[in-house]
Write a protein that holds these residues in place. Structure first.
Motif, PDB file in Angstrom:
ATOM      1  N   GLY A  22       0.835  -1.199   0.000  1.00  0.00           N
ATOM      2  CA  GLY A  22       0.000   0.000   0.000  1.00  0.00           C
ATOM      3  C   GLY A  22       0.866   1.244   0.000  1.00  0.00           C
ATOM      4  N   SER A  23       0.728   2.052   1.044  1.00  0.00           N
ATOM      5  CA  SER A  23       1.512   3.291   1.138  1.00  0.00           C
ATOM      6  C   SER A  23       2.841   3.084   1.860  1.00  0.00           C
ATOM      7  N   LEU A  24       3.104   1.846   2.311  1.00  0.00           N
ATOM      8  CA  LEU A  24       4.312   1.556   3.085  1.00  0.00           C
ATOM      9  C   LEU A  24       5.406   0.969   2.199  1.00  0.00           C
ATOM     10  N   PHE A  25       6.622   1.492   2.365  1.00  0.00           N
ATOM     11  CA  PHE A  25       7.790   1.010   1.629  1.00  0.00           C
ATOM     12  C   PHE A  25       8.854   0.617   2.652  1.00  0.00           C
ATOM     13  N   PHE A  26       9.264  -0.640   2.616  1.00  0.00           N
ATOM     14  CA  PHE A  26      10.251  -1.134   3.571  1.00  0.00           C
ATOM     15  C   PHE A  26      11.625  -1.072   2.908  1.00  0.00           C
ATOM     16  N   VAL A  27      12.473  -0.183   3.427  1.00  0.00           N
ATOM     17  CA  VAL A  27      13.754   0.128   2.794  1.00  0.00           C
ATOM     18  C   VAL A  27      14.903  -0.449   3.607  1.00  0.00           C
ATOM     19  N   VAL A  34      16.236  -1.972   8.684  1.00  0.00           N
ATOM     20  CA  VAL A  34      15.062  -1.854   7.819  1.00  0.00           C
ATOM     21  C   VAL A  34      14.212  -0.687   8.310  1.00  0.00           C
ATOM     22  N   TYR A  35      13.985   0.289   7.432  1.00  0.00           N
ATOM     23  CA  TYR A  35      13.189   1.467   7.769  1.00  0.00           C
ATOM     24  C   TYR A  35      11.886   1.465   6.976  1.00  0.00           C
ATOM     25  N   THR A  36      10.850   2.024   7.565  1.00  0.00           N
ATOM     26  CA  THR A  36       9.536   2.057   6.927  1.00  0.00           C
ATOM     27  C   THR A  36       9.203   3.479   6.500  1.00  0.00           C
ATOM     28  N   VAL A  37       9.062   3.659   5.202  1.00  0.00           N
ATOM     29  CA  VAL A  37       8.640   4.949   4.649  1.00  0.00           C
ATOM     30  C   VAL A  37       7.140   4.878   4.385  1.00  0.00           C
ATOM     31  N   ASN A  38       6.414   5.865   4.893  1.00  0.00           N
ATOM     32  CA  ASN A  38       4.964   5.900   4.721  1.00  0.00           C
ATOM     33  C   ASN A  38       4.586   7.106   3.867  1.00  0.00           C
ATOM     34  N   LEU A  39       4.107   6.820   2.651  1.00  0.00           N
ATOM     35  CA  LEU A  39       3.636   7.901   1.781  1.00  0.00           C
ATOM     36  C   LEU A  39       2.179   8.164   2.103  1.00  0.00           C
ATOM     37  N   SER A  40       1.964   9.169   2.919  1.00  0.00           N
ATOM     38  CA  SER A  40       0.624   9.582   3.315  1.00  0.00           C
ATOM     39  C   SER A  40       0.553  11.093   3.175  1.00  0.00           C
ATOM     40  N   ALA A  41      -0.511  11.684   3.695  1.00  0.00           N
ATOM     41  CA  ALA A  41      -0.627  13.140   3.615  1.00  0.00           C
ATOM     42  C   ALA A  41       0.588  13.812   4.236  1.00  0.00           C
ATOM     43  N   ALA A  42       1.077  13.256   5.351  1.00  0.00           N
ATOM     44  CA  ALA A  42       2.322  13.712   5.976  1.00  0.00           C
ATOM     45  C   ALA A  42       3.350  12.601   5.784  1.00  0.00           C
ATOM     46  N   ARG A  77       6.890  18.222   2.392  1.00  0.00           N
ATOM     47  CA  ARG A  77       6.665  17.540   3.664  1.00  0.00           C
ATOM     48  C   ARG A  77       5.274  16.926   3.720  1.00  0.00           C
ATOM     49  N   THR A  78       4.347  17.526   2.987  1.00  0.00           N
ATOM     50  CA  THR A  78       2.979  17.001   2.934  1.00  0.00           C
ATOM     51  C   THR A  78       2.559  16.853   1.475  1.00  0.00           C
ATOM     52  N   LEU A  79       1.625  15.941   1.246  1.00  0.00           N
ATOM     53  CA  LEU A  79       1.149  15.674  -0.109  1.00  0.00           C
ATOM     54  C   LEU A  79      -0.350  15.903  -0.202  1.00  0.00           C
ATOM     55  N   ARG A  80      -0.762  16.537  -1.293  1.00  0.00           N
ATOM     56  CA  ARG A  80      -2.196  16.696  -1.536  1.00  0.00           C
ATOM     57  C   ARG A  80      -2.769  15.361  -1.993  1.00  0.00           C
ATOM     58  N   PRO A  81      -4.082  15.146  -1.803  1.00  0.00           N
ATOM     59  CA  PRO A  81      -4.696  13.861  -2.184  1.00  0.00           C
ATOM     60  C   PRO A  81      -4.408  13.465  -3.632  1.00  0.00           C
ATOM     61  N   CYS A  82      -4.451  14.433  -4.553  1.00  0.00           N
ATOM     62  CA  CYS A  82      -4.206  14.109  -5.956  1.00  0.00           C
ATOM     63  C   CYS A  82      -2.754  13.665  -6.173  1.00  0.00           C
ATOM     64  N   GLN A  83      -1.818  14.297  -5.460  1.00  0.00           N
ATOM     65  CA  GLN A  83      -0.413  13.905  -5.572  1.00  0.00           C
ATOM     66  C   GLN A  83      -0.189  12.508  -4.997  1.00  0.00           C
ATOM     67  N   LEU A  84      -0.829  12.251  -3.870  1.00  0.00           N
ATOM     68  CA  LEU A  84      -0.680  10.954  -3.226  1.00  0.00           C
ATOM     69  C   LEU A  84      -1.222   9.836  -4.109  1.00  0.00           C
ATOM     70  N   ARG A  85      -2.386  10.069  -4.709  1.00  0.00           N
ATOM     71  CA  ARG A  85      -2.968   9.060  -5.595  1.00  0.00           C
ATOM     72  C   ARG A  85      -2.047   8.773  -6.777  1.00  0.00           C
ATOM     73  N   ARG A  86      -1.456   9.837  -7.311  1.00  0.00           N
ATOM     74  CA  ARG A  86      -0.550   9.654  -8.451  1.00  0.00           C
ATOM     75  C   ARG A  86       0.668   8.825  -8.058  1.00  0.00           C
TER      76      ARG A  86
END
Length: 212
Positions: A22-27, A34-42, A77-86
């Motif tokens: 989903g929005s989680l990337f395990f790097v 192992v670090y977890t990157v979360n692509l969310s609004a923040a 630092r933050t993403l708009r909903p349209c950017q996040l969906r893309r």
């Protein structure tokens, strides 16, 4: 550290993607954590770097999702909903992935960690090579002695000698006796993060010896 320096680190450091959910990337970080990157609004990352975006987030943007360097999402630092969906609709770049065997190892250790009620799965016990000498006392390290290894250079040292070395730093973070990198084995980072350094060789994030 400047934003351009973080981009250079994201591109040049040995970082690999282990899993995407989903929005989680395990790097997989350069030291095996192992670090977890979360692509969310923040946008966030579980690494200790307070800079946003850190090099792991930039790695996900540039290498995992193949964003161009002039993409406006890169420094936000933050993403708009349209950017996040893309972003979440983009495919994963194959060249950002860790070796398949190492990804399998990550899944196995993660499953064991969950089955164990959240207890941290540690790498195999450190065993010194035959005839190896401790870099502090210069005495040979027996296979039955308690030893620790640097997470950066993998060099082994008597546990007692390292504790004496660590005490000399008082309130400062201890460093490796040999490579002078910040000491990671047995410290807060290893307790907090899953670490795969025992399964990675020194060349290019390729599994060494398998996960058993």
């Amino acid at each position: 550290m400047s934003f351009s320096d973080r981009i250079i680190r994201a591109v040049s450091h040995r970082l690999r993607l282990l899993h995407r959910l989903g929005s989680l990337f395990f790097v997989l970080g350069a030291t095996g954590n192992v670090y977890t990157v979360n692509l969310s609004a923040a946008v966030s990352c579980s690494c200790p770097d307070r800079a946003t975006p850190c090099k792991h987030i930039i790695f996900v943007f540039i290498r995992a999702l193949a964003l161009p360097l002039d993409d406006p999402c890169l420094s936000r630092r933050t993403l708009r909903p349209c950017q996040l969906r893309r972003l979440l609709s983009l495919p994963t770049a194959a060249d950002s992935l860790a070796a398949a065997s190492l990804r399998d190892c990550f899944h196995q250790l993660s499953a064991k960690s969950r089955d164990g009620g959240g207890a941290r799965v540690r790498p195999p016990a450190v065993v010194p090579e035959s005839g190896a000498a401790c870099p502090v006392c210069l005495e040979e390290m027996g296979r039955e002695e308690r030893v620790v290894a640097c997470g950066a250079c993998k060099n082994v040292i008597h546990e007692e000698c390292f504790l004496a070395w660590k005490r000399s730093f008082r309130r400062r973070s201890a460093t490796c006796v040999l490579c002078r990198a910040r000491w990671r084995s047995g410290g807060d980072d290893q307790d907090k993060y899953l670490n795969l350094s025992a399964y990675v060789n020194e060349e290019d994030m390729v599994e060494d010896g398998g996960c058993t």
